[in-house]
Design an enzyme around this catalytic site. Structure first.
Site, PDB file in Angstrom:
ATOM      1  N   ASP A 140       0.801  -1.222   0.000  1.00 14.16           N
ATOM      2  CA  ASP A 140       0.000   0.000   0.000  1.00 14.16           C
ATOM      3  C   ASP A 140       0.832   1.269   0.000  1.00 14.16           C
ATOM      4  O   ASP A 140       0.286   2.377   0.049  1.00 14.16           O
ATOM      5  CB  ASP A 140      -0.956   0.009   1.193  1.00 14.16           C
ATOM      6  CG  ASP A 140      -0.225  -0.016   2.539  1.00 14.16           C
ATOM      7  OD1 ASP A 140       1.002  -0.231   2.552  1.00 14.16           O
ATOM      8  OD2 ASP A 140      -0.894   0.160   3.579  1.00 14.16           O
ATOM      9  N   ASP A 177      -4.989  -6.232   4.745  1.00 19.27           N
ATOM     10  CA  ASP A 177      -4.900  -6.133   6.207  1.00 19.27           C
ATOM     11  C   ASP A 177      -5.730  -4.939   6.687  1.00 19.27           C
ATOM     12  O   ASP A 177      -5.407  -4.279   7.671  1.00 19.27           O
ATOM     13  CB  ASP A 177      -3.447  -5.995   6.656  1.00 19.27           C
ATOM     14  CG  ASP A 177      -3.264  -6.229   8.157  1.00 19.27           C
ATOM     15  OD1 ASP A 177      -4.156  -6.843   8.788  1.00 19.27           O
ATOM     16  OD2 ASP A 177      -2.239  -5.791   8.711  1.00 19.27           O
TER      17      ASP A 177
END
Length: 389
Positions: A241, A267
């Site tokens: 990310d 996550d």
């Protein structure tokens, strides 16, 4: 039968440009190149990719899998679906024995209803030295009795368990889980290179968010990262990310392990898809500032706020040439689209041992994402039925 067409269809190892998909009774009955004369739906200059499969996610859109509330779970699933995640495995965090048992029981019912694709226990059997956003007061060594109680209540719903193999009883727990058909994952660990190797030999097959909450690499003490990265039996999760990992590290891992051993995961917590503010992850208060989630009052990262479509775009751009910004913004190559689709759908589905999802192939469930020219979600199709994006 329904036939759809688009400028690009990302099949298993090829991009049909243009391409088409035929669907009947919720299943893909054909995939090919060209534009049919009379399609039922023409998506124009769009890219069709397999529905994303997220094997490590805690919530999204304000909903949470750790809340104990079925309505909150459904809220999270629906929020992530709007971002292209057509298959979601619900990840739990560390909790007390009774609370964990109750959460597993609730999610097992939703698993049987098809809401979630399984349960991932990320804790409580993890290292206190690498616990990240988990409540350190509830950490414990794996106990055979507790494992058996959870497996019994889940009745097949527990798909993956993250364990720190250096804990007392760690290798035995990994063997017990593997024997029960559960995917054992190594994560939140301070173990040595040798212990990580032993864990894989005992049956561990996944590295939970490689690098994050793991002993870092040292030139005289390589630790678990090198052991897991170097073992072809292991699929490595990456939270690519831009916060958890530098893009250069994502490229390095993909080229070192090979693109077919990398599963991109979010996550994500409840804040995914929402703005900054105060949230909760299990029992921990979390502040999201500038899109980064941290345990309140600390610098510790607490999951993410990313979504699978964002990871797909990052993966595509990571495969772009690096010589200039102009080249990075150029149309994605077929190779980049194939690798991104495999890492966000095909490989996670393989981890789950699912042969009915994860790829646009004949006989698989008709789950696909319609991406516009900027690779942003324009529509989501699950089992042949469109979902409002």
């Amino acid at each position: 039968m329904t036939v759809v067409t688009a400028a690009r269809v990302v099949a298993d190892a090829v991009v049909h440009a243009p391409g088409w998909i035929s669907v009947e009774h919720g299943l893909i009955t054909g995939v090919g190149a060209g534009r049919p004369e009379r399609p039922d739906h023409d998506y124009g200059d769009a890219t069709l990719v397999p529905g994303f499969v997220d094997i490590h996610v805690h919530g999204g859109g304000g909903g949470s899998f750790t809340s104990g509330d079925p309505a909150s779970v459904l809220q999270a699933v629906q929020a992530n679906r709007r971002h292209g995640t057509t298959t979601t495995m619900a990840s739990l965090v560390t909790a007390g024995a009774d609370e964990l048992l109750a959460s597993v029981s609730m999610l097992a019912d939703l698993y049987r209803d098809g809401v979630v694709a399984g349960i991932h226990l990320e804790g409580p059997w993890i290292s206190p030295h690498r616990c990240g956003a988990h409540d350190p007061r509830e950490l414990r060594d794996p106990d055979p009795g507790e494992i058996d109680r959870l497996l019994t209540v889940a009745d097949g719903a527990i798909a993956m368990v993250t364990i720190a193999p250096e804990l007392a009883g760690g290798p035995a727990a990994i063997r017990r889980l593997a024997d029960a058909g559960v995917i054992a994952a190594v994560g939140h660990t301070d173990c040595s290179f040798a212990v990580a190797q032993q864990a894989v030999d005992a049956g561990a097959r996944v590295a939970t968010h490689l690098f994050n909450a793991m002993r870092p690499i040292h030139h005289r003490d390589p630790g678990p990262i090198i052991a897991l990265l170097g073992d072809e039996r292991v699929t490595v999760e990456l939270i690519a990310d831009g916060t958890h990992l530098d893009p250069a590290l994502y490229r390095y891992v993909t080229r070192t392990a090979g693109p077919d051993r990398v599963a991109l995961v979010t996550d994500a917590m409840a804040a995914a898809g929402l703005g900054d503010g105060r949230y909760r992850l299990g029992q921990m208060a979390v502040d999201v500032v500038d899109g980064v989630a941290r345990i309140a009052g600390t610098p510790t990262i607490a999951g993410s706020t990313t979504t699978m479509d964002q990871l797909f775009r990052r993966a595509v751009h990571a495969w772009a040439p690096r010589e200039s910004d102009a080249e990075v913004s150029a149309p994605p190559t077929a190779e980049a689209l194939v690798h991104a689709a495999r890492q966000t759908a095909t490989i996670p589905a393989r981890v789950l041992r699912r042969t009915d999802i994860g790829s646009l192939e004949t006989g698989r469930r008709a789950d696909f994402v319609v991406l516009d020219a900027d690779l942003r979600v324009a529509d989501v199709v699950v089992g042949g039925a469109a979902v409002s994006a």
